[in-house]
Design a protein around this motif. Structure first.
Motif, PDB file in Angstrom:
ATOM      1  N   PHE A 293       0.735  -1.265  -0.019  1.00 24.64           N
ATOM      2  CA  PHE A 293       0.033  -0.018  -0.032  1.00 24.64           C
ATOM      3  C   PHE A 293       0.802   1.177  -0.057  1.00 24.64           C
ATOM      4  O   PHE A 293       1.794   1.143   0.790  1.00 24.64           O
ATOM      5  CB  PHE A 293      -0.835  -0.145   1.255  1.00 24.64           C
ATOM      6  CG  PHE A 293      -1.719   1.105   1.381  1.00 24.64           C
ATOM      7  CD1 PHE A 293      -2.794   1.532   0.363  1.00 24.64           C
ATOM      8  CD2 PHE A 293      -1.481   2.142   2.226  1.00 24.64           C
ATOM      9  CE1 PHE A 293      -3.366   2.816   0.568  1.00 24.64           C
ATOM     10  CE2 PHE A 293      -2.283   3.507   2.476  1.00 24.64           C
ATOM     11  CZ  PHE A 293      -3.215   3.681   1.641  1.00 24.64           C
ATOM     12  N   ARG A 294       0.702   2.110  -0.935  1.00 24.06           N
ATOM     13  CA  ARG A 294       1.517   3.329  -1.028  1.00 24.06           C
ATOM     14  C   ARG A 294       0.505   4.503  -0.605  1.00 24.06           C
ATOM     15  O   ARG A 294      -0.210   4.977  -1.245  1.00 24.06           O
ATOM     16  CB  ARG A 294       1.585   3.624  -2.327  1.00 24.06           C
ATOM     17  CG  ARG A 294       2.626   2.402  -3.081  1.00 24.06           C
ATOM     18  CD  ARG A 294       3.177   2.710  -4.468  1.00 24.06           C
ATOM     19  NE  ARG A 294       3.805   1.639  -4.829  1.00 24.06           N
ATOM     20  CZ  ARG A 294       5.052   1.537  -5.033  1.00 24.06           C
ATOM     21  NH1 ARG A 294       5.869   2.508  -4.775  1.00 24.06           N
ATOM     22  NH2 ARG A 294       5.664   0.182  -5.604  1.00 24.06           N
ATOM     23  N   PRO A 295       0.759   4.870   0.797  1.00 24.69           N
ATOM     24  CA  PRO A 295       0.094   5.900   1.251  1.00 24.69           C
ATOM     25  C   PRO A 295       0.165   7.468   0.699  1.00 24.69           C
ATOM     26  O   PRO A 295      -1.003   8.126   0.856  1.00 24.69           O
ATOM     27  CB  PRO A 295       0.506   6.050   3.002  1.00 24.69           C
ATOM     28  CG  PRO A 295       2.035   5.507   2.898  1.00 24.69           C
ATOM     29  CD  PRO A 295       1.972   4.508   1.792  1.00 24.69           C
ATOM     30  N   MET A 296       0.919   7.685   0.115  1.00 26.42           N
ATOM     31  CA  MET A 296       1.158   9.032  -0.670  1.00 26.42           C
ATOM     32  C   MET A 296       0.175   9.086  -1.884  1.00 26.42           C
ATOM     33  O   MET A 296      -0.110  10.163  -2.529  1.00 26.42           O
ATOM     34  CB  MET A 296       2.678   9.338  -0.929  1.00 26.42           C
ATOM     35  CG  MET A 296       3.362   9.588   0.139  1.00 26.42           C
ATOM     36  SD  MET A 296       4.836  10.187  -0.272  1.00 26.42           S
ATOM     37  CE  MET A 296       4.779  12.078  -0.650  1.00 26.42           C
ATOM     38  N   THR A 297      -0.047   7.773  -2.630  1.00 23.73           N
ATOM     39  CA  THR A 297      -0.900   8.048  -3.536  1.00 23.73           C
ATOM     40  C   THR A 297      -2.399   7.254  -3.317  1.00 23.73           C
ATOM     41  O   THR A 297      -3.363   7.276  -4.025  1.00 23.73           O
ATOM     42  CB  THR A 297      -0.334   7.270  -4.864  1.00 23.73           C
ATOM     43  OG1 THR A 297      -0.234   5.769  -4.548  1.00 23.73           O
ATOM     44  CG2 THR A 297       0.943   7.770  -5.266  1.00 23.73           C
ATOM     45  N   GLY A 298      -2.502   6.434  -2.233  1.00 27.13           N
ATOM     46  CA  GLY A 298      -3.457   5.641  -1.784  1.00 27.13           C
ATOM     47  C   GLY A 298      -3.642   4.253  -2.798  1.00 27.13           C
ATOM     48  O   GLY A 298      -4.727   3.820  -2.777  1.00 27.13           O
TER      49      GLY A 298
ATOM     50  N   ARG B  95       5.271  -4.002   4.663  1.00 27.53           N
ATOM     51  CA  ARG B  95       5.846  -2.877   4.038  1.00 27.53           C
ATOM     52  C   ARG B  95       7.466  -3.294   3.318  1.00 27.53           C
ATOM     53  O   ARG B  95       7.437  -4.487   3.312  1.00 27.53           O
ATOM     54  CB  ARG B  95       6.271  -1.682   5.040  1.00 27.53           C
ATOM     55  CG  ARG B  95       5.105  -1.106   5.636  1.00 27.53           C
ATOM     56  CD  ARG B  95       5.534  -0.057   6.626  1.00 27.53           C
ATOM     57  NE  ARG B  95       4.273   0.512   7.337  1.00 27.53           N
ATOM     58  CZ  ARG B  95       4.490   1.311   8.394  1.00 27.53           C
ATOM     59  NH1 ARG B  95       5.508   1.654   8.832  1.00 27.53           N
ATOM     60  NH2 ARG B  95       3.358   1.552   9.005  1.00 27.53           N
ATOM     61  N   VAL B  96       8.073  -2.458   2.581  1.00 22.32           N
ATOM     62  CA  VAL B  96       9.301  -2.690   2.141  1.00 22.32           C
ATOM     63  C   VAL B  96      10.005  -1.551   2.774  1.00 22.32           C
ATOM     64  O   VAL B  96       9.908  -0.596   2.950  1.00 22.32           O
ATOM     65  CB  VAL B  96       9.324  -2.860   0.637  1.00 22.32           C
ATOM     66  CG1 VAL B  96       8.647  -4.164   0.232  1.00 22.32           C
ATOM     67  CG2 VAL B  96       8.895  -1.645  -0.162  1.00 22.32           C
ATOM     68  N   PRO B  97      11.625  -1.782   2.813  1.00 23.98           N
ATOM     69  CA  PRO B  97      12.299  -3.130   2.255  1.00 23.98           C
ATOM     70  C   PRO B  97      12.183  -4.180   3.608  1.00 23.98           C
ATOM     71  O   PRO B  97      12.075  -3.969   4.700  1.00 23.98           O
ATOM     72  CB  PRO B  97      13.674  -2.728   2.077  1.00 23.98           C
ATOM     73  CG  PRO B  97      13.763  -1.623   2.896  1.00 23.98           C
ATOM     74  CD  PRO B  97      12.562  -1.018   3.047  1.00 23.98           C
ATOM     75  N   ALA B  98      12.424  -5.600   2.925  1.00 22.46           N
ATOM     76  CA  ALA B  98      12.586  -6.530   3.860  1.00 22.46           C
ATOM     77  C   ALA B  98      13.722  -7.578   3.347  1.00 22.46           C
ATOM     78  O   ALA B  98      13.479  -7.569   2.085  1.00 22.46           O
ATOM     79  CB  ALA B  98      11.428  -7.391   4.287  1.00 22.46           C
ATOM     80  N   VAL B  99      14.682  -7.942   4.302  1.00 25.05           N
ATOM     81  CA  VAL B  99      15.761  -8.899   3.519  1.00 25.05           C
ATOM     82  C   VAL B  99      15.826  -9.941   4.356  1.00 25.05           C
ATOM     83  O   VAL B  99      15.535 -10.195   5.687  1.00 25.05           O
ATOM     84  CB  VAL B  99      17.237  -8.179   3.405  1.00 25.05           C
ATOM     85  CG1 VAL B  99      18.310  -9.277   3.459  1.00 25.05           C
ATOM     86  CG2 VAL B  99      17.073  -7.029   2.528  1.00 25.05           C
TER      87      VAL B  99
END
Length: 202
Positions: A34-39, A53-57
């Motif tokens: 989910f990209r909160p700045m664009t919804g 969310r990202v990142p995860a490794v």
């Protein structure tokens, strides 16, 4: 093998750059977020990040999430890349200070500048100005925040500055720093692979 859980043009893009700087094999596992700045976008059940969310490794059975933790972990796991001063060296304190400053000061100032919060908050405006002064002072001493040495701190700061350059005032020092970061061969390779998936070899 390192697996990066990645969404293109997001905070995980900087980790592609980091992995290219390290020069180690890795795999990109694309996930939606989910990209909160664009919804736009939805969380992905396949993403092991605790907050989707990202990142995860994932590396050697360890899951590392959040950009600062990933930079710390990978730079120390692969010291031959020279992205972090060794524990016990005089430079180590400055390096850790820059990593903490990025999270505690730079990112909040960046988003305050992008969202217009500075106009209504004298405290945020003072903090924003302090961030600008501190970064300009560092860049007056050398091409990177630690002087002549490029480090993981520059990956965090340089990538965020590239995303939110308009959050800060005109600055020849900022612009030159951003161009130096973007011109690094690993940064160019990382940008080209940002939307890729599958095994990657640096």
């Amino acid at each position: 093998m390192i697996t990066l859980y990645h969404a293109p043009q997001s905070r995980s893009s900087r980790i592609v750059w980091l992995l290219e700087e390290l020069g180690v094999p890795y795999t990109i596992a694309p996930v939606s977020i989910f990209r909160p700045m664009t919804g736009e976008g939805v969380p992905d059940d396949a993403n092991p990040h605790p907050d989707k969310r990202v990142p995860a490794v994932l590396h050697a059975g360890a899951l590392i999430a959040e950009s600062q933790a990933i930079v710390l972990y990978l730079a120390e796991t692969f010291p031959e890349a020279g992205l972090a001063p060794a524990v016990g060296t005089p430079e180590r304190g400055a390096y850790l200070t820059w990593l903490a400053w990025y999270v505690a000061e730079f990112e909040p100032a960046l988003f305050a500048g992008l969202t217009g919060e500075l106009a209504g908050s004298p405290q945020k405006r003072r903090t924003h100005e302090a961030v600008v002064r501190r970064l300009e002072a560092a860049l007056a001493r050398g091409p990177y925040v630690m002087g002549d040495r490029f480090s993981g701190a520059d990956i965090l700061i340089g990538s965020a500055l590239g995303f939110g350059r308009t959050a800060f005032p005109a600055s020849a020092a900022f612009d030159a720093y951003l161009e130096r970061c973007r011109a690094r061969p690993a940064a160019r390779r990382g940008a080209a692979k940002d939307g890729a998936s599958g095994p990657q070899s640096a």
